[in-house]
Design an enzyme around this catalytic site. Structure first.
Site, PDB file in Angstrom:
ATOM      1  N   LYS A   1       4.711 -46.293   6.518  1.00 33.76           N
ATOM      2  CA  LYS A   1       5.641 -47.021   5.378  1.00 33.76           C
ATOM      3  C   LYS A   1       4.289 -47.627   4.305  1.00 33.76           C
ATOM      4  O   LYS A   1       4.145 -48.093   3.909  1.00 33.76           O
ATOM      5  CB  LYS A   1       6.693 -48.130   5.999  1.00 33.76           C
ATOM      6  CG  LYS A   1       7.319 -47.256   6.762  1.00 33.76           C
ATOM      7  CD  LYS A   1       9.039 -48.157   7.537  1.00 33.76           C
ATOM      8  CE  LYS A   1      10.861 -47.064   7.674  1.00 33.76           C
ATOM      9  NZ  LYS A   1      11.351 -46.948   6.721  1.00 33.76           N
TER      10      LYS A   1
ATOM     11  N   LYS B   1      11.152 -53.972   4.943  1.00 35.28           N
ATOM     12  CA  LYS B   1      11.530 -52.298   5.937  1.00 35.28           C
ATOM     13  C   LYS B   1      11.020 -52.598   7.149  1.00 35.28           C
ATOM     14  O   LYS B   1       9.857 -53.353   7.481  1.00 35.28           O
ATOM     15  CB  LYS B   1      10.798 -50.955   5.276  1.00 35.28           C
ATOM     16  CG  LYS B   1       9.471 -51.375   5.081  1.00 35.28           C
ATOM     17  CD  LYS B   1       9.464 -49.267   4.104  1.00 35.28           C
ATOM     18  CE  LYS B   1       9.398 -49.861   2.706  1.00 35.28           C
ATOM     19  NZ  LYS B   1      10.801 -48.829   2.470  1.00 35.28           N
ATOM     20  N   ARG B   2      11.287 -51.789   7.861  1.00 34.45           N
ATOM     21  CA  ARG B   2      10.101 -51.573   9.854  1.00 34.45           C
ATOM     22  C   ARG B   2       8.426 -51.176   9.215  1.00 34.45           C
ATOM     23  O   ARG B   2       8.427 -50.814   8.588  1.00 34.45           O
ATOM     24  CB  ARG B   2      10.793 -50.989  10.551  1.00 34.45           C
ATOM     25  CG  ARG B   2      12.280 -50.706  11.049  1.00 34.45           C
ATOM     26  CD  ARG B   2      11.831 -52.148  11.998  1.00 34.45           C
ATOM     27  NE  ARG B   2      11.425 -52.180  12.757  1.00 34.45           N
ATOM     28  CZ  ARG B   2      12.410 -51.620  14.290  1.00 34.45           C
ATOM     29  NH1 ARG B   2      13.767 -51.669  14.593  1.00 34.45           N
ATOM     30  NH2 ARG B   2      11.653 -51.137  15.315  1.00 34.45           N
TER      31      ARG B   2
ATOM     32  N   LYS C   1      18.283 -49.145  -2.865  1.00 35.42           N
ATOM     33  CA  LYS C   1      19.454 -50.538  -3.071  1.00 35.42           C
ATOM     34  C   LYS C   1      17.877 -51.300  -4.154  1.00 35.42           C
ATOM     35  O   LYS C   1      18.965 -52.092  -5.027  1.00 35.42           O
ATOM     36  CB  LYS C   1      19.369 -51.687  -1.853  1.00 35.42           C
ATOM     37  CG  LYS C   1      20.155 -51.046  -0.610  1.00 35.42           C
ATOM     38  CD  LYS C   1      19.685 -51.492   0.844  1.00 35.42           C
ATOM     39  CE  LYS C   1      20.199 -50.393   2.164  1.00 35.42           C
ATOM     40  NZ  LYS C   1      19.009 -50.903   3.205  1.00 35.42           N
TER      41      LYS C   1
END
Ligand SMILES: *Cc1c(COP(=O)(O)O)cnc(C)c1O
Length: 837
Positions: free
Chosen positions: A568, A562-563, A674
């Site tokens: 995060k 992910k970024r 996902k």
């Protein structure tokens, strides 16, 4: 794998239609000859790709014209999805799959001597987005076509998409993404669809013959927007919509008068200024830089899109009073929120409508999706820049605000703080226009993107506006298109799903629930593991080729892609890698669960701390991977240049999905969906859609750790120093000390001082505070992994229970609650068992 005695969960392949096959072969060869200008002997793989794409496009265009005529004739309401980002990835196999032409093209290309998968790799990713927000727009486009909703996506055709990431000695370097270098077979230029977009200048007011006040804008600059359409085909090819991207050009590209004076550069200067608007995607997904060019981009695409849809409405209906009955405009984040002022301007200044009527139509037409609560990510523009670039829009915004503040005053008389909080103009620290407020006030619905996020919106950013306009905020939990993220990315698992759930699973993901019946079946489990293993071998091969690192496909693949962002918490993941490394060093003889930690992601070019985290991951990887004690136990890899195509390879190969954001900070996440759909277990916090994933897959099939959103707020209120938790956790203390003393950066021991300082004393993201809980949870994962049947069962149950996260479900909710448009009855889910929320 052994197991020749176990039943095969296979679907028989239908025979190919020979006539259709030879037709496709000649179509491809004809394109190669007539559109590319080569014969088979000269053609490169790239030529073949283009020829095949063009042959496929012809077939899509036929459907497109048909469905476009149908929606026009029946006067159906249209949805317009305005987004500054569309993170599409590749379209070739996506379109082939949705058209049902995959087997035919595969056979045709095989007969012509080229492999479909080779051609697939010739297509560059269309990376016109930064991350989740842009990918959501792409999934929504596909689902709207699948649900047969007449829709347009509107955005910008950037010459350069998201930068290419190269890792050089562990550091991120950015390179331009020249995705149009070889041309783009999917787009159709529409030279006749051109709109004038104006900037700057001044406004004059007068009173017209009927005594009404009129404003006339005399702009200082004009740019032309030219349309490029990409067809987006829905599942089974029943409906095709357009993604219309605008390219900018100067109305009069070369000033011949200036050119003739010999000033060659000056002659094309305003051309360069116009074209700069669509030159590149802003690479910052979380904090707007407040740059003039960004404001120009936003207004440019909003104005062209609204002019286009107003024109379409006028052509069909002859008036604009019914606009909201025939058009629903969705604003993807605040980036298109100038639409509020621009639609008002078009209705009033260009079409003579009175203010109150225009305002009702504007609100009824527009709706807005909020994507983030981070205060630094909320867009605001300095008044002075606004006035210089869009003087008429600023007037309109002031008037909108005046009416709105009168309403606020009526609701809470004399409450000055309340007025200041709900005002579109932020009066503190230099006056600025709050784009989120503008979008909220000008929309009939405002939605968050997960249940938790929508609730937090009411309590935080939009607390006061929610009080003033109750009932406008609604939730639409994000989703992903299963065509791309299951069928295309994971054909092996798709085959298993078809065999166990029936062919209907391809049309209706709720059939996946039938897989539950097989979750404990040893033979099925074995086939399920075999599919996962093949996907892991493919990923191991990619890692070997790109990084020269050999990884064991039987190890637990622990993935965070992910970024790169502090919230995060890739840093939490590396810290755990370090602590695990130390534990292995202490007891090398123990039978450690073999793990491969896989990272990928881009950091915004200007985000120094995030780039330092990338360097730390790579330095830690270097140390761990070259230590003989870790052989067969732990590997760490950072795969460069994360994009949609890479995600399609990595996700089906994952065993463990890292969704470890600081609680309260990830609005939804879609990566989490996902992974679970592809049979990875999630280790995650109670954040965003993780919570709804837990509710759907069951708490026993997901690993939750750490503080919840409320606990985060409470701890922050007590200060950001983490000395207390570090003192209580010797392994955390040791990991931080290792970073601090240069264990991973012997050439520059002070390199990560900013990181170790934050871990000790500025723990805003609760990395230190959540560490122990995370480490324990990871050891729990080790224990679960060692019980293969139980692990596999949990993984199967994840797949079986993810149907609700289909973006078809999300789009159906938007259609019913926000847009008021019908969806195709063929797409309604037939099996119940959907999560109730
Ligand atoms: C799905 C996706 C994202 C979003 O991932 P999150 O984990 O939800 O942040 C970002 N980039 C790409 C390429 C994706 O496919």
């Amino acid at each position: 794998m052994p197991g020749s005695s176990s039943p095969d969960f296979k679907v028989p392949k239908p025979p190919l239609d020979e006539l259709a096959l030879s037709e496709i072969k000649s179509a491809i060869v004809a394109k190669l000859t007539l559109a590319i200008g080569k014969n088979a002997g000269q053609a490169t793989k790239h030529d073949w790709y283009k020829a095949a794409a063009l042959a496929l496009r012809d077939r899509i265009v036929h459907r497109w014209l048909m469905t476009e005529k149908e929606s026009y004739d029946s006067g159906r309401k249209r949805v317009y999805y305005l987004s500054l980002e569309f993170l599409i990835g590749r379209l070739f196999t996506d379109a082939l799959n949705n058209m049902g032409l995959m087997p035919l093209f595969e056979a045709a290309l095989g007969d012509l001597g080229v492999g479909l998968s080779d051609l697939r790799n010739c297509e560059p990713d269309a990376a016109l987005g930064n991350g989740g927000l842009g990918r959501l727009a792409a999934c929504f486009m596909e689902s709207m076509a699948t649900l047969e909703i007449p829709a347009f996506g509107y955005g910008i055709r950037y010459d350069f998409g998201l930068f290419r990431q190269i890792i050089s000695q562990g550091w991120q370097q950015e390179y331009p993404d020249e995705w149009l270098g070889f041309g783009n077979p999917w787009e159709l230029q529409r030279p006749e669809v051109v709109y004038q977009v104006h900037f700057g200048g001044s406004v004059e007011h007068s009173v017209d013959a009927r005594g009404r006040e009129r404003a006339i804008w005399y702009p200082g600059e004009t740019v032309q927007a030219v349309a490029y359409d990409t067809p987006i085909v829905g599942w089974r090819g029943k409906h095709v919509n357009a993604l219309r991207l605008w390219s900018a050009r100067a109305p009069d590209p070369l000033r011949i008068d200036v050119f003739n004076t010999g000033d060659y550069l000056g002659a094309s200067a305003h051309e360069a200024r116009a074209e700069a608007i669509c030159k590149f995607l802003y690479p910052n997904d979380e904090s707007p830089a407040g740059r003039e060019l960004r404001l120009r981009q936003e207004y440019f695409f909003v104005s062209a899109s609204l002019q286009d849809l107003v024109q379409r409405h006028l052509n069909a209906e002859g008036q604009l009073r019914s606009l909201a009955k025939k058009a629903a405009v969705q604003l993807n984040d605040t980036h298109p929120s100038l639409a509020v002022a621009e639609l008002m301007r078009l209705l009033i200044d260009h079409h003579g409508m009175v203010w109150d009527d225009a305002w009702e139509i504007t609100k009824a037409t527009l709706s807005y999706t909020n994507h983030t609560l981070l205060p630094e990510a909320l867009e605001t523009w300095p008044i002075e820049l606004f006035e210089r670039s869009l003087p008429r829009h600023l007037e309109i915004i002031y008037r909108i605000n005046e009416v709105h503040l009168n309403h606020a005053e009526a609701r809470c008389p004399g409450d000055i703080d309340f007025r200041a909080a709900v005002s579109v103009i932020d009066e503190k620290g230099g006056r600025r226009v709050r784009m989120g407020h503008l979008a909220f006030i000008g929309s009939h619905r405002i939605n968050g993107v997960s249940a938790m996020h929508s609730e937090l919106m009411k309590e935080t950013v939009f607390h006061d506006l929610h009080h003033l306009y109750p009932g406008r905020i609604t939730n639409k939990t994000n989703g992903i298109t299963f065509r791309r993220w299951l069928m295309l990315a994971n054909p092996g698992l798709t085959e298993l799903a078809r065999a166990t759930c029936g062919e209907g699973v391809l049309d209706d993901p709720t059939y996946l629930v039938r897989m539950e019946d097989y979750a404990g079946d040893a033979a099925f489990q074995q086939q399920f593991r075999q599919v996962k293993h093949r996907n892991k071998v493919a990923l191991a091969k990619l890692i070997g080729e790109r990084l020269g690192i050999k990884v064991n496909a039987s190890a637990l693949f622990d993935v965070q892609i992910k970024r790169i962002h502090e919230y995060k918490r890739q840093l939490l993941n590396v810290l755990e890698a370090i602590a695990l490394y130390h534990a292995i060093k202490d007891e090398p003889q123990r039978d450690w669960v073999p793990r491969v930690k896989i990272f990928a992601g881009k950091a915004a070019a200007s985000y120094r701390y995030a780039k330092l985290i990338i360097k730390l991951i790579n330095d830690v990887a270097e140390t761990i991977n070259s230590d003989p004690d870790t052989v067969g136990r732990l590997k760490v890899v950072f795969i460069p240049d994360y994009n949609v195509s890479l995600a399609e390879v990595i996700i089906p190969a994952a065993d463990l999905s890292e969704q470890i954001s600081t609680a309260g900070m990830e609005a939804s996440g879609t990566g989490n969906m996902k992974f679970a759909l592809n049979g990875a277990l999630t280790i995650g916090t109670l954040d965003g859609a993780n919570i709804e994933i837990r509710d759907n897959v069951g708490p026993e099939n997901i690993a939750i750790f750490g503080m919840d959103a409320l606990e985060v707020v409470q701890r922050r209120a007590q200060g950001l120093d983490a000395t207390d938790v570090i003192t209580r956790s010797p392994r955390l203390a040791r990991a931080i000390r290792a970073i601090e003393t240069g264990e991973f950066s012997r050439d520059d021991p002070g390199r990560f001082a900013a990181i170790s300082h934050a871990l000790r004393h500025l723990d805003h993201y609760m990395v230190s505070a959540d560490f122990e809980s995370y480490y324990d949870c990871q050891r729990g994962i080790d224990a679960r992994w060692s019980n293969s049947p139980a692990w596999t069962r949990a993984a199967i149950l994840n797949v079986a229970r993810m149907a609700w996260f289909s973006s078809d479900r999300t789009i159906r909710e938007y259609a019913e609650d926000i847009w008021n448009v019908p969806t195709s009855p063929a797409s309604q889910p037939t099996l119940a068992r959907q999560a109730q929320r």
